[in-house]
Design a protein around this motif. Structure first.
Motif, PDB file in Angstrom:
ATOM      1  N   ARG A  14       0.834  -1.207   0.000  1.00 59.87           N
ATOM      2  CA  ARG A  14       0.000   0.000   0.000  1.00 59.87           C
ATOM      3  C   ARG A  14       0.870   1.259   0.000  1.00 59.87           C
ATOM      4  NH1 ARG A  14      -1.097   4.141   2.431  1.00 59.87           N
ATOM      5  NH2 ARG A  14       0.459   3.636   4.009  1.00 59.87           N
ATOM      6  N   ASN A  15       1.870   1.280   0.870  1.00 61.96           N
ATOM      7  CA  ASN A  15       2.740   2.441   0.997  1.00 61.96           C
ATOM      8  C   ASN A  15       3.521   2.703  -0.285  1.00 61.96           C
ATOM      9  OD1 ASN A  15       5.366   3.899   1.967  1.00 61.96           O
ATOM     10  ND2 ASN A  15       3.909   4.134   3.642  1.00 61.96           N
ATOM     11  N   GLN A  18       1.259   4.262  -2.881  1.00 54.48           N
ATOM     12  CA  GLN A  18       1.037   5.673  -2.560  1.00 54.48           C
ATOM     13  C   GLN A  18       2.243   6.507  -2.980  1.00 54.48           C
ATOM     14  OE1 GLN A  18       0.032   6.442   1.555  1.00 54.48           O
ATOM     15  NE2 GLN A  18       0.594   8.604   1.404  1.00 54.48           N
ATOM     16  N   THR A  51      -3.986   7.768  -7.905  1.00 49.45           N
ATOM     17  CA  THR A  51      -3.358   6.642  -7.206  1.00 49.45           C
ATOM     18  C   THR A  51      -2.895   7.035  -5.803  1.00 49.45           C
ATOM     19  OG1 THR A  51      -2.621   5.685  -9.307  1.00 49.45           O
ATOM     20  CG2 THR A  51      -1.493   4.946  -7.315  1.00 49.45           C
ATOM     21  N   GLU A  52      -2.261   8.188  -5.700  1.00 49.38           N
ATOM     22  CA  GLU A  52      -1.799   8.633  -4.380  1.00 49.38           C
ATOM     23  C   GLU A  52      -2.971   8.791  -3.422  1.00 49.38           C
ATOM     24  OE1 GLU A  52       0.689  12.318  -2.307  1.00 49.38           O
ATOM     25  OE2 GLU A  52      -0.198  12.562  -4.304  1.00 49.38           O
ATOM     26  N   ARG A  53      -4.022   9.436  -3.872  1.00 47.59           N
ATOM     27  CA  ARG A  53      -5.184   9.655  -2.999  1.00 47.59           C
ATOM     28  C   ARG A  53      -5.833   8.336  -2.609  1.00 47.59           C
ATOM     29  NH1 ARG A  53      -8.779  14.409  -2.859  1.00 47.59           N
ATOM     30  NH2 ARG A  53     -10.581  13.883  -1.583  1.00 47.59           N
ATOM     31  N   PHE A  55      -4.566   5.196  -2.320  1.00 38.56           N
ATOM     32  CA  PHE A  55      -3.846   4.376  -1.342  1.00 38.56           C
ATOM     33  C   PHE A  55      -3.612   5.119  -0.023  1.00 38.56           C
ATOM     34  CE2 PHE A  55      -3.047   2.041  -5.214  1.00 38.56           C
ATOM     35  CZ  PHE A  55      -3.099   0.722  -4.785  1.00 38.56           C
ATOM     36  N   GLU A  56      -3.622   6.440  -0.069  1.00 42.91           N
ATOM     37  CA  GLU A  56      -3.486   7.216   1.163  1.00 42.91           C
ATOM     38  C   GLU A  56      -4.729   7.080   2.030  1.00 42.91           C
ATOM     39  OE1 GLU A  56      -2.104  11.750   2.343  1.00 42.91           O
ATOM     40  OE2 GLU A  56      -3.365  11.449   0.564  1.00 42.91           O
TER      41      GLU A  56
END
Length: 426
Positions: A14-15, A18, A51-53, A55-56
Motif C-alpha cells: 500500500r505504501n 502511494q 493513485t496517491e489519494r 492508497f493514502e
C-alpha cells in the motif's frame, strides 16, 4: 498467514503504491514539461494524483465533517463532537448542537464494526440531528489498540452496548444498523433481565442478520460453506510493527477491502479510469462524487480476530441468537424478557446482504412483548445501503422511524399502550 510479516507486506504494498502515485504526479507536473505539451505527461500526472489519494485513504480515518447546522430557528449552530464514554475498543460520542435547546428525542445510533468506520453513517447522523439528540458508537481500529487491552468478541461488544445504554438512560431510542442488530437486541434483552430500569424506550433494527437462515444470501452461504479453520488460516493476521497494536490478531482492513472490491471489480476499475480522465480534463475536485464515495469506501479498519470469528461462528453458523441460545458472560440471554421496549424492524426489498426476513425474526424472539409494541417495515425497491443512508431512508424510512419513536414516547411504567407507527405493523 498469522504472521506480522504478511501484515507488513500488505502495508508495504500500500505504501509503495502511494509513493509511486506521488512520484508520478510530482514528476509529470514539473513546470518544464509545460513547454512540450504531451498528453502522456498529463495522463501520468492524473494517474499519480488518483493513485496517491486512493492508497493514502486506506489508512486514514475519515472526519465526520459535520461542523455547522442550520436549525429551524434559522440560526447556524456549531456541532461539537463530544466523547461521553471512552473505552479501549470504542467510544460513545454525542453530536452536540451548540446553542440549541436539548431535543426531546434522544437517539443512540449503533454503528457496525464490519470493516468501515462509524463515519459511514455520516448522512444518517446529518438527517437525525435536525430534531434529535444523536449519540453514536464510534468503534476503534484494532491495529491501534495495544494487546494489553485484552480481547474483544461478540460478548464484549454486547457488554459495551449495555454500558452505553445505561449511560444514556431509559429515555433513549436505540437505532441499530446492519451487523450490530442481533447484538443490540441481545444487549436490550440482557438489560431487561439484570437492570430493567436501564432499558431503552424503543429499539429500531435496520437490515441486520438476526436469523441469517431466514432468507439466505451470498453472505450467509459463504458463512455456511467455509470452515472456521479456513477463515482463521486465510483471514487472520498479526498487526505489524508500525502500529500500537503490534502483535494483535486481526482481520486486516486491507484484506477486507480486497474482498469488497473483488465483488464488483469491473465497476470499480471503470470508476477509477473515468476519474483519471476527469482529472486530466480538470473536471475533478476534492469533493466530487467519486472522491466523496471512495474517500469513505476505501477507509477501512482492522477488526479484532476474536470478534470477526465469533460473529461468523455464533451468529451465522450456530445461529445462537436466532435459536435464543446466546450466552453473555456465562448468562443465557432470554429475549422473552423484553416486555417494555417497543421494537421495530426495517428491511429493504432488494437487500442482498441482509435479505427481508433476517431482521424480521427479531419480533418472533420477543415473545413477552405485546403486539401493539411491535412494528415492521419493508421498503420497496431499496437495497442495503439505501435503508439507512440513501433516498429511501431520507424520504420514507426516517419519517417512519421518528413516528414510531414518538408513538412510544409515553411513560411505559404507567402501562400506557401505544399504537403501531405504520400500517405495515407486525
Amino acid at each position: 498467514m498469522r504472521y506480522m510479516m504478511t501484515y507488513d507486506l500488505m502495508e508495504t504494498f500500500r505504501n509503495t503504491n502511494q509513493w509511486l502515485g506521488a512520484t508520478a504526479r510530482t514528476m509529470a507536473s514539473y513546470p518544464a514539461w509545460a513547454m512540450l505539451p504531451n498528453p502522456g505527461m498529463q495522463w501520468m500526472a492524473a494517474w499519480g494524483e488518483v493513485t496517491e489519494r486512493t492508497f493514502e485513504r486506506m489508512v486514514a480515518k475519515p472526519d465526520w465533517g459535520i461542523r455547522t447546522f442550520t436549525h429551524e430557528d434559522g440560526k447556524d449552530h456549531l456541532v461539537d463532537v463530544k466523547t461521553i464514554v471512552e473505552r479501549p475498543f470504542g467510544d460513545l460520542i454525542h453530536f452536540d448542537v451548540v446553542g440549541r435547546e436539548e431535543q426531546p428525542r434522544k437517539i443512540l445510533l449503533v454503528a457496525p464494526m464490519s470493516g468501515h468506520y462509524a463515519t459511514l453513517l455520516r448522512s444518517t447522523v446529518k438527517s437525525l440531528i435536525v430534531n434529535c439528540e444523536v449519540y453514536v458508537t464510534d468503534w476503534h481500529n484494532a491495529r491501534d489498540i495495544p494487546v494489553s487491552a485484552g480481547k474483544f468478541d461478540v460478548e464484549d461488544y454486547t457488554l459495551y452496548l449495555m454500558e452505553f445504554m445505561r449511560e444514556l438512560g431509559p429515555d433513549t431510542n436505540v437505532v441499530a444498523v446492519c451487523q450490530p442488530v442481533p447484538l443490540t437486541l441481545a444487549a436490550t434483552a440482557y438489560l431487561a433481565e439484570l437492570d430493567p430500569d436501564a432499558q431503552p424506550r424503543t429499539l429500531t433494527l435496520i437490515g441486520g442478520p438476526v436469523d441469517p437462515d431466514a432468507t439466505p444470501t451470498d453472505v450467509t452461504d459463504f458463512g455456511a460453506r467455509v470452515t472456521m479453520g479456513q477463515l482463521e488460516e486465510t483471514m487472520i493476521q498479526r498487526v505489524g510493527f508500525k502500529y500500537k497494536g503490534v502483535g494483535r490478531m486481526v482481520y486486516p482492513g486491507l484484506l477486507q477491502l480486497a474482498s469488497f472490491i473483488s465483488m464488483n471489480g469491473e465497476r470499480h476499475a471503470s470508476a477509477f479510469s473515468e476519474q483519471i480522465q476527469n482529472v486530466m480534463r480538470g473536471d475533478a475536485s476534492d469533493h466530487d462524487p467519486h472522491n466523496r464515495f471512495y474517500d469513505e469506501y476505501l477507509a477501512v479498519m482492522d477488526m479484532p480476530a476474536e470478534f470477526y470469528l465469533s460473529t461468523v461462528d455464533r451468529i451465522f453458523k450456530k445461529r445462537e441468537i436466532a435459536k435464543n441460545e446466546f450466552v453473555v458472560a456465562g448468562h443465557k440471554v432470554n429475549f422473552g424478557a423484553i416486555t417494555k421496549v417497543a421494537v421495530k424492524t426495517v428491511e429493504g426489498e432488494k437487500d442482498d446482504i441482509s435479505a427481508p426476513g433476517q431482521c424480521l425474526a427479531a419480533l418472533n424472539l420477543c415473545t413477552g412483548l405485546p403486539d401493539d409494541m411491535k412494528a415492521s417495515h419493508v421498503e420497496p425497491g431499496a437495497g442495503h445501503y439505501g435503508i439507512f443512508a440513501g433516498k429511501s431512508w431520507r424520504n420514507n424510512i426516517r419519517p417512519l422511524v421518528l413516528d414510531f419513536i414518538d408513538s412510544n414516547a409515553g411513560d411505559r411504567n404507567k402501562g400506557k399502550k401505544s399504537k403501531p407507527a405504520n400500517t405495515n405493523a407486525a
